[in-house]
Design an enzyme around this catalytic site. Structure first.
Site, short mmCIF file in Angstrom:
data_model
loop_
_atom_site.label_atom_id
_atom_site.label_comp_id
_atom_site.label_asym_id
_atom_site.label_seq_id
_atom_site.Cartn_x
_atom_site.Cartn_y
_atom_site.Cartn_z
N GLY A 20 0.89 -1.34 0.39
CA GLY A 20 0.05 0.10 0.02
C GLY A 20 0.96 1.36 -0.43
N ASN A 22 1.54 3.21 -2.63
CA ASN A 22 0.83 4.06 -4.00
C ASN A 22 -0.82 4.47 -2.62
OD1 ASN A 22 1.30 4.40 -6.62
ND2 ASN A 22 1.50 2.20 -6.18
N MET A 98 -4.91 -7.30 -6.25
CA MET A 98 -3.81 -8.19 -7.39
C MET A 98 -5.15 -9.55 -8.44
SD MET A 98 -1.28 -7.30 -7.82
CE MET A 98 0.07 -8.66 -8.51
N ARG A 99 -6.95 -8.71 -8.33
CA ARG A 99 -7.79 -9.28 -8.95
C ARG A 99 -8.87 -8.65 -10.21
NH1 ARG A 99 -8.96 -13.76 -5.55
NH2 ARG A 99 -8.33 -13.67 -3.22
N LEU A 100 -9.06 -9.29 -10.46
CA LEU A 100 -9.74 -8.63 -11.50
C LEU A 100 -11.02 -8.19 -11.09
CD1 LEU A 100 -9.20 -8.82 -15.00
CD2 LEU A 100 -10.19 -11.04 -15.30
N ASN A 115 -6.41 1.98 -12.04
CA ASN A 115 -5.82 1.59 -11.98
C ASN A 115 -4.48 1.96 -11.81
OD1 ASN A 115 -4.30 -0.98 -10.70
ND2 ASN A 115 -4.17 -1.54 -13.23
N HIS A 117 -0.29 0.72 -13.11
CA HIS A 117 0.53 0.64 -14.19
C HIS A 117 1.69 0.14 -13.91
CE1 HIS A 117 1.52 -4.07 -15.25
NE2 HIS A 117 1.87 -2.89 -16.05
C1 GRF Z 1 2.75 -1.16 -7.90
O1 GRF Z 1 4.14 -1.43 -8.27
C2 GRF Z 1 1.64 -0.91 -8.64
O2 GRF Z 1 2.04 0.55 -9.91
C3 GRF Z 1 1.41 -2.31 -9.22
O3 GRF Z 1 1.25 -2.74 -7.85
C4 GRF Z 1 2.41 -2.39 -6.84
C5 GRF Z 1 1.53 -1.96 -5.63
O4 GRF Z 1 2.69 -1.67 -4.47
N1 GRF Z 1 0.23 -2.22 -10.02
P1 GRF Z 1 2.35 -0.75 -3.48
O5 GRF Z 1 1.42 -1.86 -2.80
O6 GRF Z 1 1.05 0.46 -3.44
O7 GRF Z 1 3.46 -0.79 -2.41
#
Ligand code: GRF
Length: 209
Positions: A20, A22, A98-100, A115, A117
């Site tokens: 987490g 982000n 990590m899921r759709l 989202n 990426h």
């Molecule tokens: C990030 O690199 C994001 O782009 C990807 O999963 C990672 C999540 O990292 N989708 P965090 O849990 O926010 O540290």
């Protein structure tokens, strides 16, 4: 004379599965006022996700939705949607979820689910975007923020920022650079959404300056 009532802040629901960082960047941007919205709820499919702890520390409801408690992906996604609705969410941010995400959620929050990426989509989709780009040997990779649709890493692109792969980069140093960019770009893209600056033409987005 009637007093003007200040507009309520937009409410963001954040979906996570892991550490987490982000989410933390979004919480920090909101606390600093760089993001004019509040995180209303954090939902994880993983009970041990450190992001749930980050939410609690910030005084934000942290909800674990246990996939194994539901018979189908359909019922599980209904549950996710219901938590988002209970918390009166305007926007949804997937941040390492990590899921759709099911149609059950996407239909209710159509074009309001983002989202992030860690690659320049459509290159290197999937769970290992940074590693895949590094091992492929690209000289430039980057970060994408996009609207989510029914497929992984495939919706209309809102923002992208390039990251150079330096000669002496290792996977670890590249990851560190990528995360720095992510933590800046995601709150910025969310702020554009909050300000209503993002419009869609087919799969092209237009950002009003
Ligand atoms: C990030 O690199 C994001 O782009 C990807 O999963 C990672 C999540 O990292 N989708 P965090 O849990 O926010 O540290």
């Amino acid at each position: 004379m009637s007093e003007e009532v200040p507009a309520a802040k937009k409410r963001i629901g954040v979906l996570i599965s892991g550490s987490g960082t982000n989410l933390q960047a979004i919480l920090d941007a909101s606390a600093k006022g760089d993001l004019d919205a509040q995180v209303a709820v954090v939902i994880s499919d993983n009970e041990d996700a450190y992001g749930l702890e980050r939410a609690r520390k910030a005084g934000v409801p942290a909800v674990w939705v246990d996939r194994s408690a539901y018979e189908s992906a359909h019922a599980y996604n209904d549950a996710i949607r219901d938590v988002l609705l209970e918390h009166d969410v305007d926007l949804v941010a997937m941040a390492g979820y990590m899921r759709l995400l099911g149609t059950e959620v996407l239909l209710v929050f159509r074009d309001r689910v983002l989202n992030i990426h860690p690659a320049l989509l459509p290159a290197f989709p999937g769970a290992l975007g940074i590693r895949d780009a590094f091992e492929y040997g690209v000289k430039v990779t980057g970060v994408t923020v996009h609207l989510a649709d029914e497929k992984f890493d495939s919706g209309p692109i809102i923002a992208q920022e390039a990251v150079e792969v330096a000669e002496d980069d290792t996977l670890e140093t590249l990851e560190a650079k990528m995360h720095q960019v992510e933590h800046r770009l995601y709150p910025k893209a969310l702020q554009w959404m909050v300000e209503g600056r993002v419009s869609l033409r087919g799969r092209r987005t237009r950002i009003k300056l």
